[in-house]
Design an enzyme around this catalytic site. Structure first.
Site, mmCIF file in Angstrom:
data_model
loop_
_atom_site.group_PDB
_atom_site.id
_atom_site.type_symbol
_atom_site.label_atom_id
_atom_site.label_comp_id
_atom_site.label_asym_id
_atom_site.label_seq_id
_atom_site.Cartn_x
_atom_site.Cartn_y
_atom_site.Cartn_z
ATOM 1 N N LYS A 1 8.000 22.206 -14.946
ATOM 2 C CA LYS A 1 7.110 21.104 -14.564
ATOM 3 C C LYS A 1 6.769 21.186 -13.080
ATOM 4 C CE LYS A 1 5.648 16.486 -15.185
ATOM 5 N NZ LYS A 1 5.774 15.214 -15.860
ATOM 6 N N ARG B 1 0.808 -1.239 0.000
ATOM 7 C CA ARG B 1 0.000 0.000 0.000
ATOM 8 C C ARG B 1 0.835 1.282 0.000
ATOM 9 N NH1 ARG B 1 -3.045 -3.368 3.271
ATOM 10 N NH2 ARG B 1 -4.855 -4.138 2.153
ATOM 11 N N HIS C 1 8.291 7.525 -28.287
ATOM 12 C CA HIS C 1 7.301 8.418 -27.654
ATOM 13 C C HIS C 1 7.604 9.888 -27.983
ATOM 14 C CE1 HIS C 1 4.475 9.994 -24.747
ATOM 15 N NE2 HIS C 1 5.442 10.720 -24.230
ATOM 16 N N HIS D 1 0.303 15.602 -27.461
ATOM 17 C CA HIS D 1 0.030 14.223 -27.066
ATOM 18 C C HIS D 1 -1.284 13.666 -27.627
ATOM 19 C CE1 HIS D 1 3.426 14.993 -24.500
ATOM 20 N NE2 HIS D 1 3.415 13.765 -24.035
ATOM 21 N N ARG E 1 -2.237 21.409 -15.629
ATOM 22 C CA ARG E 1 -1.279 20.330 -15.928
ATOM 23 C C ARG E 1 -1.531 19.729 -17.303
ATOM 24 N NH1 ARG E 1 1.128 15.558 -11.904
ATOM 25 N NH2 ARG E 1 2.460 14.639 -13.500
ATOM 26 N N ASN F 1 0.347 18.178 -21.993
ATOM 27 C CA ASN F 1 -0.019 17.221 -23.040
ATOM 28 C C ASN F 1 0.070 17.825 -24.435
ATOM 29 O OD1 ASN F 1 -0.535 15.295 -21.103
ATOM 30 N ND2 ASN F 1 -2.693 15.861 -20.905
ATOM 31 N N HIS G 1 -0.288 10.281 -29.084
ATOM 32 C CA HIS G 1 -0.708 8.968 -28.585
ATOM 33 C C HIS G 1 -1.382 8.154 -29.685
ATOM 34 C CE1 HIS G 1 -0.677 9.934 -23.985
ATOM 35 N NE2 HIS G 1 0.524 9.704 -24.478
ATOM 36 N N GLU H 1 10.373 16.614 -25.876
ATOM 37 C CA GLU H 1 9.665 16.894 -24.618
ATOM 38 C C GLU H 1 10.307 18.078 -23.885
ATOM 39 O OE1 GLU H 1 6.832 15.559 -23.588
ATOM 40 O OE2 GLU H 1 6.769 13.383 -23.906
ATOM 41 N N LYS I 1 3.340 10.832 -11.774
ATOM 42 C CA LYS I 1 2.475 9.934 -12.552
ATOM 43 C C LYS I 1 3.215 8.627 -12.741
ATOM 44 C CE LYS I 1 -0.363 12.931 -15.444
ATOM 45 N NZ LYS I 1 -0.698 13.265 -16.843
ATOM 46 N N GLU J 1 -3.992 17.034 -12.395
ATOM 47 C CA GLU J 1 -4.414 17.366 -13.762
ATOM 48 C C GLU J 1 -5.896 17.732 -13.870
ATOM 49 O OE1 GLU J 1 -2.273 15.169 -16.842
ATOM 50 O OE2 GLU J 1 -4.042 15.360 -18.098
HETATM 51 N N1 LIG Z 1 5.170 9.513 -15.886
HETATM 52 C C1 LIG Z 1 5.157 10.517 -16.717
HETATM 53 O O1 LIG Z 1 4.800 11.651 -16.371
HETATM 54 C C2 LIG Z 1 5.623 10.316 -18.134
HETATM 55 C C3 LIG Z 1 5.868 11.420 -18.966
HETATM 56 C C4 LIG Z 1 6.387 11.194 -20.253
HETATM 57 C C5 LIG Z 1 6.643 9.903 -20.680
HETATM 58 N N2 LIG Z 1 6.388 8.844 -19.838
HETATM 59 C C6 LIG Z 1 6.683 7.470 -20.245
HETATM 60 O O2 LIG Z 1 8.096 7.342 -20.401
HETATM 61 C C7 LIG Z 1 8.348 6.238 -21.269
HETATM 62 C C8 LIG Z 1 9.461 6.603 -22.231
HETATM 63 O O3 LIG Z 1 10.623 6.872 -21.495
HETATM 64 P P1 LIG Z 1 12.060 6.927 -22.185
HETATM 65 O O4 LIG Z 1 11.975 7.688 -23.438
HETATM 66 O O5 LIG Z 1 13.008 7.345 -21.131
HETATM 67 O O6 LIG Z 1 12.262 5.418 -22.658
HETATM 68 P P2 LIG Z 1 12.978 4.138 -21.997
HETATM 69 O O7 LIG Z 1 12.849 4.107 -20.540
HETATM 70 O O8 LIG Z 1 12.444 2.989 -22.771
HETATM 71 O O9 LIG Z 1 14.506 4.361 -22.380
HETATM 72 C C9 LIG Z 1 14.876 4.378 -23.737
HETATM 73 C C10 LIG Z 1 16.028 3.414 -24.024
HETATM 74 O O10 LIG Z 1 17.238 3.987 -23.567
HETATM 75 C C11 LIG Z 1 17.958 3.078 -22.736
HETATM 76 N N3 LIG Z 1 18.681 3.919 -21.774
HETATM 77 C C12 LIG Z 1 18.165 4.589 -20.728
HETATM 78 N N4 LIG Z 1 19.100 5.376 -20.171
HETATM 79 C C13 LIG Z 1 20.239 5.182 -20.874
HETATM 80 C C14 LIG Z 1 21.545 5.728 -20.786
HETATM 81 N N5 LIG Z 1 21.848 6.675 -19.900
HETATM 82 N N6 LIG Z 1 22.476 5.286 -21.658
HETATM 83 C C15 LIG Z 1 22.164 4.350 -22.608
HETATM 84 N N7 LIG Z 1 20.933 3.826 -22.758
HETATM 85 C C16 LIG Z 1 19.982 4.233 -21.887
HETATM 86 C C17 LIG Z 1 16.911 2.172 -22.156
HETATM 87 O O11 LIG Z 1 17.456 0.927 -21.789
HETATM 88 C C18 LIG Z 1 15.918 2.058 -23.307
HETATM 89 O O12 LIG Z 1 16.343 1.066 -24.207
HETATM 90 C C19 LIG Z 1 7.038 5.925 -21.966
HETATM 91 O O13 LIG Z 1 6.531 4.714 -21.439
HETATM 92 C C20 LIG Z 1 6.135 7.085 -21.599
HETATM 93 O O14 LIG Z 1 4.780 6.718 -21.506
HETATM 94 C C21 LIG Z 1 5.903 9.039 -18.597
#
Ligand SMILES: NC(=O)c1ccc[n+]([C@@H]2O[C@H](COP(=O)([O-])OP(=O)(O)OC[C@H]3O[C@@H](n4cnc5c(N)ncnc54)[C@H](O)[C@@H]3O)[C@@H](O)[C@H]2O)c1
Length: 383
Positions: free
Chosen positions: A240, A134, A279, A261, A254, A258, A265, A198, A156, A250
């Protein structure tokens, strides 16, 4: 924002941005070399409570030993679980495996979950922290540009379902975010560019001076300049943090985050959340289309929409519905509108969009007519 003094390995002083959420307020520390300071910074926040580090195999291979060495030096007991890299890891199945494994390892109420990785690891480990026993304390150590400027901040957390992205989740704020910008040195150039979309988004939402800075400095940032990276991450986190403090769940402002997005999406869904479109790349196309839609509705000067497109093109970011992205099977405007509807942004024939009156002047529009969107998509497909 404050400056902490030089970090142990970086030449730039690290900087701290606070997310002002009352009892749940936390710091985002940004600098080069913070990984080696993680133990000391954790001890001063949570003492020597046990830590469970969640990372993906790629990031673990690069940075896990440095992190665990830092925890050891601070006298923090720790265990690690690694998950496969990639979006597919944000699934019910891998969440289930991770939760079972964490419980087998003897996680208790005092355990602190540390996410070391990109947005995938952060969202998954954050959801684990939100739900296991929890709710456990949670620390983010983001290692992609996207995670440093966006996903690690704001609480999030969640996983994907067959119906759509991020549809199961929880708000669960971290206790601390450590953004070590030196970890970006090993990030793939394509991932870095996707994260840049982003980043520049914050300038386009409400900070035209930051957008001007981006036009001047994106080249240096992408090429690896630490000062440019730190400035961009701090500026993005400051924006942010301000928006999250104003509207944590949101209900209003907030949603501006998006920008890009609604289209984005739908495009990710159309490409099956595959490597065809990352993404951040889908967000870049979505931002360009949101500016085009704003211009076609007479809300935004067409020169501003063209300026955004030119900037993305200059840094190899996609901004249109290039057939190559869809391996020749480009979705129709009806397909994309259906996907937007599944993303719950359509109500009574109208779609919720973040539009713009110009660069740095984004606003939420709840009443965009489907026909205007259809026209724009048809024109983009014909381009
Ligand atoms: N929670 C939120 O507010 C929020 C906001 C935006 C996006 N997201 C989510 O984030 C995700 C995308 O995140 P991302 O773009 O970081 O992708 P990811 O976590 O898949 O990382 C991208 C790739 O880079 C590699 N990697 C990570 N750090 C590295 C480093 N320092 N050196 C070498 N390789 C490295 C990872 O292994 C992966 O293969 C999506 O699922 C999206 O929905 C969440």
């Amino acid at each position: 924002m404050s400056t902490d003094g030089p970090s142990s390995t970086g030449s730039l002083p690290s900087e701290t941005v606070t997310v002002a959420l009352g009892e749940r307020a936390y710091d985002i520390v940004v600098g080069a070399g913070l990984l080696d300071e993680a133990g000391a910074r954790l001890v001063s926040l949570i003492g020597t409570r046990p830590v469970l580090v969640i990372s993906d195999e790629t990031v673990a291979g690069l940075y896990l030993v440095r992190l665990t060495d830092a925890l050891k030096r601070a006298g923090i007991a720790h265990q690690e679980i690694t998950v496969p890299p990639g979006e597919a890891t944000k699934s019910f199945a891998s969440f289930g495996r991770l939760a079972e494994e964490a419980l087998k390892r003897g996680v208790e109420r005092g355990t602190v979950i540390v996410a070391l990785g990109g947005g995938v690891v952060g969202d998954l480990a954050g959801f684990l922290a939100a739900t296991l026993l929890r709710g456990l304390d949670f620390v983010q150590i983001p290692t992609t540009l996207l995670a440093q400027v966006d996903s690690s901040v704001g609480g999030k957390t969640g996983i994907n379902t067959g119906v759509g992205k991020n549809l199961v989740g929880a708000f669960h704020q971290p206790r601390l975010v450590l953004a070590d910008i030196a970890t970006l040195d090993t990030l793939d150039a394509r991932e870095l560019r996707a994260g840049y979309a982003e980043t520049v988004k914050y300038g386009l939402i409400d900070d035209p001076a930051f957008y001007d800075w981006c036009e001047e400095n994106a080249g240096a940032l992408i090429a690896g300049d630490h000062a440019a990276r730190q400035y961009a991450v701090v500026t993005a986190c400051r924006a942010k943090a301000r928006i999250v403090a104003e509207d944590e769940r949101e209900a209003g402002a907030r949603a501006l985050l998006n920008l890009g997005h609604t289209f984005g999406h739908a495009l990710e869904a159309a490409t099956g959340y595959s490597d065809a479109l990352l993404h951040g790349e889908s967000v870049a196309i979505g931002i360009a289309m949101a500016f085009d839609l704003s211009a076609s509705l007479g809300l935004c000067p067409p020169e501003d929409a063209a300026r955004v497109r030119r900037h993305f093109a200059a840094h190899d970011l996609p901004s249109g519905l290039d057939a190559k992205i869809f391996s020749g099977r480009r979705p129709s405007s009806s397909d994309l509108i259906e996907l937007m509807a599944a993303d719950k942004k359509v109500k009574d024939g109208r779609i919720r969009f973040v539009l713009a009156r110009g660069i740095g002047q984004a606003f939420i529009a709840d009443d965009v007519a489907l026909e205007a969107v259809r026209d724009l998509l048809d024109r983009a497909a014909a381009a």
